[in-house]
Motif scaffolding. Sequence first.
Motif, PDB file in Angstrom:
ATOM      1  N   VAL A 122     107.003  41.587  11.319  1.00  0.00           N
ATOM      2  CA  VAL A 122     106.569  42.327  10.138  1.00  0.00           C
ATOM      3  C   VAL A 122     107.377  43.619   9.979  1.00  0.00           C
ATOM      4  CG1 VAL A 122     104.645  43.582   9.063  1.00  0.00           C
ATOM      5  CG2 VAL A 122     104.237  41.395  10.229  1.00  0.00           C
ATOM      6  N   GLU A 123     107.485  44.400  11.055  1.00  0.00           N
ATOM      7  CA  GLU A 123     108.085  45.734  10.958  1.00  0.00           C
ATOM      8  C   GLU A 123     109.609  45.704  10.991  1.00  0.00           C
ATOM      9  OE1 GLU A 123     103.963  46.356  12.569  1.00  0.00           O
ATOM     10  OE2 GLU A 123     105.649  45.016  13.026  1.00  0.00           O
TER      11      GLU A 123
ATOM     12  N   ALA B 267      96.673  36.986  17.986  1.00  0.00           N
ATOM     13  CA  ALA B 267      97.669  37.903  18.571  1.00  0.00           C
ATOM     14  C   ALA B 267      98.744  37.074  19.253  1.00  0.00           C
ATOM     15  CB  ALA B 267      97.018  38.839  19.585  1.00  0.00           C
TER      16      ALA B 267
ATOM     17  N   TYR C  65     108.838  45.312  21.720  1.00  0.00           N
ATOM     18  CA  TYR C  65     108.011  44.727  20.667  1.00  0.00           C
ATOM     19  C   TYR C  65     106.527  45.084  20.805  1.00  0.00           C
ATOM     20  CZ  TYR C  65     112.090  41.806  19.688  1.00  0.00           C
ATOM     21  OH  TYR C  65     113.335  41.363  19.366  1.00  0.00           O
TER      22      TYR C  65
ATOM     23  N   HIS D 175     103.906  43.705  14.886  1.00  0.00           N
ATOM     24  CA  HIS D 175     103.110  42.622  14.344  1.00  0.00           C
ATOM     25  C   HIS D 175     103.995  41.468  13.908  1.00  0.00           C
ATOM     26  CE1 HIS D 175     100.552  46.181  14.005  1.00  0.00           C
ATOM     27  NE2 HIS D 175      99.498  45.355  13.993  1.00  0.00           N
TER      28      HIS D 175
ATOM     29  N   HIS E 136     103.908  37.603  11.368  1.00  0.00           N
ATOM     30  CA  HIS E 136     103.180  36.758  10.426  1.00  0.00           C
ATOM     31  C   HIS E 136     102.874  35.422  11.105  1.00  0.00           C
ATOM     32  CE1 HIS E 136     103.785  39.371   6.979  1.00  0.00           C
ATOM     33  NE2 HIS E 136     105.074  39.468   7.268  1.00  0.00           N
TER      34      HIS E 136
ATOM     35  N   ARG F 210      98.311  35.629   7.408  1.00  0.00           N
ATOM     36  CA  ARG F 210      97.627  36.480   8.384  1.00  0.00           C
ATOM     37  C   ARG F 210      98.675  37.217   9.204  1.00  0.00           C
ATOM     38  NH1 ARG F 210      94.674  33.098  12.100  1.00  0.00           N
ATOM     39  NH2 ARG F 210      93.256  32.727  10.355  1.00  0.00           N
ATOM     40  N   THR F 211      98.413  38.507   9.442  1.00  0.00           N
ATOM     41  CA  THR F 211      99.278  39.324  10.294  1.00  0.00           C
ATOM     42  C   THR F 211      98.518  39.620  11.584  1.00  0.00           C
ATOM     43  OG1 THR F 211     100.337  40.359   8.396  1.00  0.00           O
ATOM     44  CG2 THR F 211     100.523  41.506  10.493  1.00  0.00           C
ATOM     45  N   ILE F 212      99.214  39.429  12.708  1.00  0.00           N
ATOM     46  CA  ILE F 212      98.553  39.630  14.001  1.00  0.00           C
ATOM     47  C   ILE F 212      99.411  40.535  14.883  1.00  0.00           C
ATOM     48  CG2 ILE F 212      97.308  37.430  13.945  1.00  0.00           C
ATOM     49  CD1 ILE F 212      99.462  36.263  15.776  1.00  0.00           C
ATOM     50  N   PRO F 213      98.797  41.279  15.827  1.00  0.00           N
ATOM     51  CA  PRO F 213      99.549  42.216  16.659  1.00  0.00           C
ATOM     52  C   PRO F 213     100.233  41.521  17.848  1.00  0.00           C
ATOM     53  CG  PRO F 213      97.238  42.300  17.230  1.00  0.00           C
ATOM     54  CD  PRO F 213      97.341  41.357  16.058  1.00  0.00           C
ATOM     55  N   ILE F 214     101.213  42.222  18.400  1.00  0.00           N
ATOM     56  CA  ILE F 214     101.843  41.816  19.659  1.00  0.00           C
ATOM     57  C   ILE F 214     101.265  42.720  20.740  1.00  0.00           C
ATOM     58  CG2 ILE F 214     104.015  41.555  20.933  1.00  0.00           C
ATOM     59  CD1 ILE F 214     105.406  41.385  18.152  1.00  0.00           C
TER      60      ILE F 214
END
Length: 889
Positions: free
Chosen positions: A214-215, A235, A248, A252, A254, A260-264
């Motif tokens: 995402v970033e 996640a 990382y 985040h 996709h 849906r966006t999920i974190p690392i």
Amino acid sequence: MGEKTLHSVELSSRFDSASFEDRIYNTWQQHGYFGPRKENKNKPFVVVIPPPNVTGVLHLGHALNNCLQDILIRYHRMSGKQVLWVPGTDHAGIATQAVVERELLKEGMHRNDLGREEFLKRTENFALQHKKIIIHQLQKIGSSCDWERERFTLDKGLSRAVRHVFVRLYKKGLIYKGNYLINWSVANQTALSDDEVIYKKVQGKLYHIRYELVEMTGFLEIATTRPETIFADVALAVHPEDPRYQSYHGLHVHVPLIDRTIPIISDGAVDKEFGTGILKITPGHSMADYEIAQRHTLPLINILHVSGHLNDHVPEAYRDLSVNDARKKITEELMALDLMVKSEDIIHQVGHGERSDDVIEPLLSEQWFVKMRPLAKKAIQALREQKIRFYPRKWESTYLRWLENVRDWCISRQLWWGHRIPVWYDEGQNKIIVSEEDPTENPIYQDKKLHQDTDVLDTWFSSWLWPFSVFGWPDYTDDLARFYPTTTLVTGYDIIFFWVARMVMAGLEFTENVPFKDIYITNLIRDIKGRKMSKSLGNGIDPLYIVEKHGADALRFTLSFLSSQGTDLHLNEDTFSFGSKFVNKLWNASRYILQNLDNCTYIPMASCKLRVVDKWMMHRMHMATSDVIQAMQQYRFNDASYAVYDVFWNEFCDWYLEVSKVSLYGNVPTEKNRAVSLLLVFLERILRFLHPFLPFVTEEIFSKLPAARNSSHLIIADYPQLLDTERFPDDFARFEALKDLVRKVRSTRSELTVPRSKRIVVAITFDKNWQYEPFVKQHEEYIKELIYADTIHYAIPHANDDKVISIAGDGYRLHLFIRHIVDVRKHAERIQKQIVKFQQQYAVTQQKLSLQAFMQRAHPRVVQDMKDRKEELANKLRKNKELLDVLKA
């Protein structure tokens, strides 16, 4: 009893177990021998049967387990204990319901078509039919259970105990209801406990999938065996010390195919070596991921219906697809979007239902649980304080390992067959009522709309109460006071955590006592190739087929003789010919004795003048009795079986019976009377000695003994006791010296193929002051018959060295005049070839045992077999070299 005229008794020349086994078992039952005698105030010996499931017939593992229990029961009954063996069967919730539902499907019906009440009636009828089959099978192998005390894990008494325990644990805060990740069996439509899931190696695929960052620009590649769970991802996780992904952390990605966006995140549970080292976290469908999610406060998403199809938490195009269909569709779409990097074949562990064998799906579900850690502490302490003992000891670590890592027990099952959970819901006030009695029958709740929880309890929830619930607990009954705690549990290693540990926990929690002292873990039965017996391999053996072919005693004795603690049993149908031969030997030896009674007078033993051979036999029986007592105390069934085998076959038949023929066929009536009387004494004692192992044939022969030696039934006779008055160590040593001398002659004759019909001349020369010389000379007639000699000299009669083969003994030297009747050169060449062959085999065995890799990797049984083989070869080499030296002398 005084002197009494005897008459010969005819036993059939052909042993036929089917002609008397059922008759004898019925006699035992009719006389009430299986129950404890009220007048017996001695220490009780109590066993509760591991209740077989009412889903089928007994297999060879059941036969082993129950034969060993019956040996213990019969031994302790004859030893004067107050004995009780409680029989029963288990309702086996999942397995039984599955069988009945399969039968309904054949009729084109589902359980819902019948309704709960009718379905339960049908299942109860099925269980009743199979209970009868199982009981019949147990009786066919001789199980002397107290059938008047038979129990069933769904009978009224057990149901009451189950409800009492549920309510008690609930009030104590040890039973609770919660929404947790559980093991779900799609095939059986029910939750399973962790212990009911077995892991198998299966062929699968490892899919490498791209997740867009995402970033920043780019992708992270993960590897998963279950791409269909993408829709449940919350996640991605990496190991905190993995240098590839440290930059990382906190970013985040996709989730492919879904908005849906999920974190690392980073977590130490991630395996850096598996796949790409990045783990997708789907806590709604993985036990390991669930624990990670708890640590990081991640949400839980469930994408499965209980039917195993995808639900409304996935995109519409995937809804209602099966897991396999969804996996195929997802992989195709990922490939079309260029998000599938590759797939590779992999062998991995997948959880399967222990009984259903279907792939288990981790699933979020509201279930009932028992908090296990408070209960486990007491069970651990019980072992450490030696309140319980395992035989063999190695299983204690299995017991401890499970208890020290125990998780809460999911006890609710989405079934109809079983103990229904004693919980009612008040629809009006949103309250629950936990009660032993049905609140709908209580006037207090007349105006309430109550409905009972539709689930039933795990089958093991009734089984863990078995050792005390069978005696009427929670009431304090006479049986509970008299027979609890029980003495011994005989069971398999595979249910140490399912059942054994839980019974210990329940016993300590509800009775403040361990449910049993000793736990004997039976051997695993394998086929002759070392494979575990199973239906799928088709290598199982029906115990009733063995009973039909060889008799129950042959089955029992073979299993007990081979039951060495801690080793597997390797069996095929031919193995049971061992037990069959032993039973036939007993029958034929008894027949020989009983048909030689005519014109004889029975003389009480007190009036018999005992000769050395009689005292030797008595002392040998005393030694064997001591061996059996010690072996039974330690549950060494193989050693106990060998002790009775050895004293009967190798001592009584091979020696005492042979020596007695001199008196039986002689011309002195008083000596014949004496010999016959003592043969009857020893035969009756041997029958008592063998009865726990061979109950049917010993009882049948016992019933044929003359009234002078027979009273009542063998099943309640006294087991041979250790009496100092029956110890004759000096006479025993004298006859052992004679045996050694005879054995050397017999062995040489056998090796050089000199037939028994060929009577030979033997000379014996003694070393100076050899203590047994007078005894040997005194028993010359016995020796001549035993070595098939015409004449025995005590000095070499002439110098025909070309006719003599000399053998050195301990204190004497034997000179056999046979060189002129055997081909010495031919035998020497044959023996030399044998020595070379044995030397080569010994070298190979020695080399294997010296290899560190073999010793570390090979199964302990294989290593022990190799050591035994080495010892056997060493003995063969020694004997052949000695014989070769004799021939060359």
